[in-house]
Motif scaffolding. Sequence first.
Motif, PDB file in Angstrom:
ATOM      1  N   ILE A  72       0.866  -1.334  -0.169  1.00  0.00           N
ATOM      2  CA  ILE A  72      -0.002  -0.026   0.029  1.00  0.00           C
ATOM      3  C   ILE A  72       0.812   1.293   0.058  1.00  0.00           C
ATOM      4  O   ILE A  72       0.413   2.191  -0.502  1.00  0.00           O
ATOM      5  CB  ILE A  72      -1.079  -0.140   1.163  1.00  0.00           C
ATOM      6  CG1 ILE A  72      -2.184  -1.057   1.087  1.00  0.00           C
ATOM      7  CG2 ILE A  72      -1.638   1.296   1.369  1.00  0.00           C
ATOM      8  CD1 ILE A  72      -3.174  -1.339   2.005  1.00  0.00           C
ATOM      9  N   THR A  73       2.178   1.116   0.476  1.00  0.00           N
ATOM     10  CA  THR A  73       2.854   2.292   0.418  1.00  0.00           C
ATOM     11  C   THR A  73       3.237   2.636  -1.121  1.00  0.00           C
ATOM     12  O   THR A  73       3.346   3.681  -1.577  1.00  0.00           O
ATOM     13  CB  THR A  73       4.220   2.076   1.064  1.00  0.00           C
ATOM     14  OG1 THR A  73       4.650   0.600   0.738  1.00  0.00           O
ATOM     15  CG2 THR A  73       4.097   1.809   2.680  1.00  0.00           C
ATOM     16  N   VAL A  74       3.322   1.472  -1.809  1.00  0.00           N
ATOM     17  CA  VAL A  74       3.735   1.743  -3.038  1.00  0.00           C
ATOM     18  C   VAL A  74       2.371   2.248  -4.007  1.00  0.00           C
ATOM     19  O   VAL A  74       2.504   3.082  -4.823  1.00  0.00           O
ATOM     20  CB  VAL A  74       4.189   0.399  -4.044  1.00  0.00           C
ATOM     21  CG1 VAL A  74       4.218   0.398  -5.319  1.00  0.00           C
ATOM     22  CG2 VAL A  74       5.549  -0.094  -3.484  1.00  0.00           C
ATOM     23  N   TYR A  75       1.405   1.439  -3.605  1.00  0.00           N
ATOM     24  CA  TYR A  75       0.070   2.084  -4.101  1.00  0.00           C
ATOM     25  C   TYR A  75      -0.260   3.561  -3.968  1.00  0.00           C
ATOM     26  O   TYR A  75      -0.548   4.166  -4.611  1.00  0.00           O
ATOM     27  CB  TYR A  75      -1.190   1.018  -3.368  1.00  0.00           C
ATOM     28  CG  TYR A  75      -2.526   1.633  -3.770  1.00  0.00           C
ATOM     29  CD1 TYR A  75      -3.079   1.506  -4.967  1.00  0.00           C
ATOM     30  CD2 TYR A  75      -3.483   2.244  -2.644  1.00  0.00           C
ATOM     31  CE1 TYR A  75      -4.455   1.631  -5.136  1.00  0.00           C
ATOM     32  CE2 TYR A  75      -4.703   2.582  -2.837  1.00  0.00           C
ATOM     33  CZ  TYR A  75      -5.020   2.393  -4.311  1.00  0.00           C
ATOM     34  OH  TYR A  75      -6.287   2.703  -4.248  1.00  0.00           O
ATOM     35  N   ASN A  76       0.123   4.030  -2.393  1.00  0.00           N
ATOM     36  CA  ASN A  76      -0.249   5.438  -2.199  1.00  0.00           C
ATOM     37  C   ASN A  76       0.619   6.016  -2.894  1.00  0.00           C
ATOM     38  O   ASN A  76       0.599   7.259  -3.232  1.00  0.00           O
ATOM     39  CB  ASN A  76      -0.089   5.401  -0.774  1.00  0.00           C
ATOM     40  CG  ASN A  76      -1.424   5.399   0.040  1.00  0.00           C
ATOM     41  OD1 ASN A  76      -2.640   5.994  -0.270  1.00  0.00           O
ATOM     42  ND2 ASN A  76      -1.498   4.423   0.688  1.00  0.00           N
TER      43      ASN A  76
END
Length: 308
Positions: A72-76
């Motif tokens: 989700i870090t990559v997603y955000n």
Amino acid sequence: MQSSKHFRLDDFIAGWIGGASSVVVGHPLDTVKTRLQAGRGYKNTLHCILTIYRKETAMGFFKGMSFPLASITVYNSVVFGFFSNIQRALNKYRHGDERHRCSMLDLTLASMLTGLVSVGLGAPVDLVKIRLQMQTQMLPFRNDGTNIPLRSIDIPSQRLYRGPVHCISSILQTEGLQGLYRGAGAMVLRDVPGYTLYFIPYAIFCDLLTPDTSSNPHPCSIWLAGGLAGSISWVTATPADVVKSRMQADAQLQRKYKGILHCVLHSYKTEGAQVFFRGVSVNAIRGFPMSSTMFLTYELSLQFFKSL
């Protein structure tokens, strides 16, 4: 922090930092939300929280967090990086200056495009997260050709997925690549309007809380605007989020829903209209700290990069 004249990399890095902080803050309530929406046997939010704590201890709330923390870090990073860069591209195209103040139409278009793009990466991330969060749900124990008796699985050796990597490989083996995108259609219905009601309220609240347009919003204003925007976005997205969660938790062994419409009709017939608002209070509550943390960390990171 720039890779070209118009494309800025610092937005992606700031989004990555903000995403990591928001996952840690919001994952416990995200687990509760998923269990309420896709699970059974929970009377209300408090009962769900107490049940998880009693059966799985405090660690139960952080089940499946390692994968969101990594993904989700990559997603955000993609979401915030794309949103900021598409705004600049629209300003350059429409006004000839990427620093031009975005109109409401441009903000809406950038938000909707961001929601659409986010599904490509977000659908598999959400799917794996939800499958891991639902580990204590029921699994087929014996199949006599008619009904499938179920039993709870609390013993690690009985769990279907050993971790994120095993979950992904299992889904690919049993459902194929399209299995990773189960519920993606419902996610589009959630995220296109969801991100519109995320970025626009944030911009509006920031403007209201910062009368002097020549100055940067105060951290407290960013925190409050981000939190309110998150709550608004998640509350309005709850019906589509319920459908998405149910379809993604619907594993191959217990496949119940044929598609979005079938999921909507089946859920309505068996549980009534109120089912589509299941978890709405959790969404409203978790949307505030997650989004306030996300926006505040993102904006402070950008300010830090610009000062270098």
